[in-house]
Design a protein around this motif. Sequence first.
Motif, PDB file in Angstrom:
ATOM      1  N   LEU A 140      33.304  34.121  46.882  1.00 27.40           N
ATOM      2  CA  LEU A 140      32.719  32.645  46.408  1.00 27.40           C
ATOM      3  C   LEU A 140      34.479  32.215  46.108  1.00 27.40           C
ATOM      4  N   VAL A 141      34.867  30.817  46.303  1.00 24.41           N
ATOM      5  CA  VAL A 141      36.219  31.054  45.484  1.00 24.41           C
ATOM      6  C   VAL A 141      35.595  29.259  46.017  1.00 24.41           C
ATOM      7  N   PRO A 142      36.962  28.941  43.900  1.00 28.00           N
ATOM      8  CA  PRO A 142      36.552  27.309  44.465  1.00 28.00           C
ATOM      9  C   PRO A 142      36.996  26.520  45.822  1.00 28.00           C
ATOM     10  N   PHE A 143      36.704  25.508  45.784  1.00 26.77           N
ATOM     11  CA  PHE A 143      37.088  24.331  46.545  1.00 26.77           C
ATOM     12  C   PHE A 143      38.669  24.046  46.926  1.00 26.77           C
ATOM     13  N   GLY A 144      39.777  24.059  47.681  1.00 21.40           N
ATOM     14  CA  GLY A 144      40.805  23.653  47.760  1.00 21.40           C
ATOM     15  C   GLY A 144      41.661  24.997  46.893  1.00 21.40           C
ATOM     16  N   MET A 145      41.814  26.407  45.911  1.00 21.46           N
ATOM     17  CA  MET A 145      42.443  27.027  45.768  1.00 21.46           C
ATOM     18  C   MET A 145      43.020  27.771  47.017  1.00 21.46           C
ATOM     19  N   VAL A 146      44.045  26.967  47.642  1.00 22.76           N
ATOM     20  CA  VAL A 146      44.310  27.307  49.105  1.00 22.76           C
ATOM     21  C   VAL A 146      44.679  28.843  48.779  1.00 22.76           C
ATOM     22  N   MET A 147      45.495  29.556  47.716  1.00 21.75           N
ATOM     23  CA  MET A 147      46.628  30.535  47.740  1.00 21.75           C
ATOM     24  C   MET A 147      45.011  31.781  48.223  1.00 21.75           C
ATOM     25  N   LEU A 148      44.150  31.486  47.128  1.00 22.72           N
ATOM     26  CA  LEU A 148      43.101  32.188  47.248  1.00 22.72           C
ATOM     27  C   LEU A 148      42.100  32.223  48.594  1.00 22.72           C
ATOM     28  N   HIS A 149      41.833  30.880  48.817  1.00 24.55           N
ATOM     29  CA  HIS A 149      41.338  31.569  50.183  1.00 24.55           C
ATOM     30  C   HIS A 149      42.035  32.049  51.256  1.00 24.55           C
ATOM     31  N   ASP A 150      43.827  31.800  51.327  1.00 24.50           N
ATOM     32  CA  ASP A 150      44.669  32.136  52.028  1.00 24.50           C
ATOM     33  C   ASP A 150      44.423  34.011  52.239  1.00 24.50           C
ATOM     34  N   HIS A 151      44.510  34.046  50.412  1.00 20.62           N
ATOM     35  CA  HIS A 151      44.271  35.858  50.584  1.00 20.62           C
ATOM     36  C   HIS A 151      42.769  36.614  50.861  1.00 20.62           C
ATOM     37  N   LEU A 152      41.981  35.987  50.570  1.00 23.33           N
ATOM     38  CA  LEU A 152      40.616  35.996  51.615  1.00 23.33           C
ATOM     39  C   LEU A 152      40.537  36.234  53.344  1.00 23.33           C
ATOM     40  N   LYS A 153      41.536  35.228  53.410  1.00 18.26           N
ATOM     41  CA  LYS A 153      40.982  34.802  54.742  1.00 18.26           C
ATOM     42  C   LYS A 153      41.948  36.052  55.610  1.00 18.26           C
ATOM     43  N   MET A 166      34.336  27.210  39.332  1.00 18.46           N
ATOM     44  CA  MET A 166      34.377  28.333  39.295  1.00 18.46           C
ATOM     45  C   MET A 166      32.559  28.866  38.760  1.00 18.46           C
ATOM     46  N   GLU A 167      32.612  26.796  37.467  1.00 18.19           N
ATOM     47  CA  GLU A 167      30.903  27.683  36.905  1.00 18.19           C
ATOM     48  C   GLU A 167      30.106  27.305  37.582  1.00 18.19           C
ATOM     49  N   THR A 168      30.316  26.860  39.166  1.00 17.76           N
ATOM     50  CA  THR A 168      29.158  26.443  40.195  1.00 17.76           C
ATOM     51  C   THR A 168      29.409  27.704  40.754  1.00 17.76           C
ATOM     52  N   VAL A 180      30.300  38.360  44.428  1.00 13.60           N
ATOM     53  CA  VAL A 180      31.460  37.933  44.174  1.00 13.60           C
ATOM     54  C   VAL A 180      31.772  36.584  43.840  1.00 13.60           C
ATOM     55  N   ALA A 181      33.032  36.578  42.892  1.00 17.65           N
ATOM     56  CA  ALA A 181      33.587  35.608  43.219  1.00 17.65           C
ATOM     57  C   ALA A 181      34.495  35.249  43.021  1.00 17.65           C
ATOM     58  N   VAL A 182      35.733  34.474  43.203  1.00 13.09           N
ATOM     59  CA  VAL A 182      37.801  34.896  42.830  1.00 13.09           C
ATOM     60  C   VAL A 182      37.848  33.832  41.865  1.00 13.09           C
ATOM     61  N   GLY A 183      38.636  33.866  40.995  1.00 16.01           N
ATOM     62  CA  GLY A 183      38.615  32.960  40.161  1.00 16.01           C
ATOM     63  C   GLY A 183      40.090  32.762  39.295  1.00 16.01           C
ATOM     64  N   THR A 184      40.471  31.865  38.421  1.00 15.88           N
ATOM     65  CA  THR A 184      41.538  32.482  37.262  1.00 15.88           C
ATOM     66  C   THR A 184      40.806  32.971  36.220  1.00 15.88           C
ATOM     67  N   GLU A 185      41.805  33.221  35.737  1.00 18.17           N
ATOM     68  CA  GLU A 185      41.476  34.343  34.839  1.00 18.17           C
ATOM     69  C   GLU A 185      40.931  33.947  33.206  1.00 18.17           C
ATOM     70  N   TYR A 186      41.803  33.251  32.742  1.00 14.06           N
ATOM     71  CA  TYR A 186      41.117  32.527  31.185  1.00 14.06           C
ATOM     72  C   TYR A 186      40.249  31.806  31.795  1.00 14.06           C
ATOM     73  N   PRO A 195      26.485  31.356  26.992  1.00 14.89           N
ATOM     74  CA  PRO A 195      24.726  31.885  26.929  1.00 14.89           C
ATOM     75  C   PRO A 195      24.452  32.236  28.519  1.00 14.89           C
ATOM     76  N   GLN A 196      24.872  31.255  29.618  1.00 13.39           N
ATOM     77  CA  GLN A 196      23.894  31.392  30.591  1.00 13.39           C
ATOM     78  C   GLN A 196      24.478  32.724  31.499  1.00 13.39           C
ATOM     79  N   PHE A 197      25.665  32.533  31.341  1.00 11.05           N
ATOM     80  CA  PHE A 197      26.223  33.877  32.384  1.00 11.05           C
ATOM     81  C   PHE A 197      27.077  35.291  31.306  1.00 11.05           C
ATOM     82  N   ALA A 198      26.662  35.246  30.070  1.00  7.85           N
ATOM     83  CA  ALA A 198      27.409  36.413  29.400  1.00  7.85           C
ATOM     84  C   ALA A 198      26.162  37.477  29.488  1.00  7.85           C
TER      85      ALA A 198
END
Length: 259
Positions: A140-153, A166-168, A180-186, A195-198
């Motif tokens: 999973l990668v957030p829509f529009g995150m070009v660098m992450l999408h290109d790296h996965l590709k 990322m929440e979605t 798994v999902a990729v997204g920004t660190e912080y 609570p819903q993810f902890a």
Amino acid sequence: MARAAVCAFALSFFLCCQAGAVTLRLCTMESGIRPFITAAGGGIADQLIRHAAQELGISVEFYAAPLTRCREEIRTNIADGFPYAPYTPTLAQFYVYPMHGAAADAARAVNSGRSMVFRRVGSKVEWDGQHFSQLTTPVLVPFGMVMLHDHLKSLEVAIDNSGKTMETNFAKMLAGRADVAVGTEYHGRELLALPQFAGKIEELPLPFTDAPYFLVTSRRFYDANPQLMEKLWDAIGRIRRTPAYQASQRKAFDDMVKP
């Protein structure tokens, strides 16, 4: 001598007034990337840009839109720029970056940021920093995150970029639609505290990407203000290295993880 001094003063006054007449309109993500950019232009990268622009007499205006709309408005010269973009060949077709030779100049970036791999607790998928193993579902990668999408590709793995945030994507993992999902660190760590993810999603230790992020402009804006933009990027790099800015950055990071 006096005449030369008058001419020099007149030139400096002209340049100052010319800079003061310039407004930089930045289209920014309506969802933001905390703590770096926000929809209202209040992130630490936004503040860095404002500070550097103020030194040069440039007025900065932020307005928020979906990421893909911002890119289209910059491509078509409706917006002047975007405050926080990684360098990719795809984006470099219509973004102008601070350059050093043939490469984007990391010394004049607004930030160096990492993306991470987040895994549903109990999943056996691993990330060794270069490859995934035991991966049976799309990443999973957030829509529009070009660098992450290109790296996965480039890794030749299945990708799901239908989620806008990322929440979605975290919710999709918990629903069993991916491991798994990729997204920004912080931002990812901020979500892990909810609570819903902890205790249900975990961050893997090795980064997925680690790259500089830049204030970028449209080609039309840069072509109209090349010297001014080079000075603005220079100021961004200089201010970013000051102890005062680095202290404000650490505080912003600390504030994000406070309970």
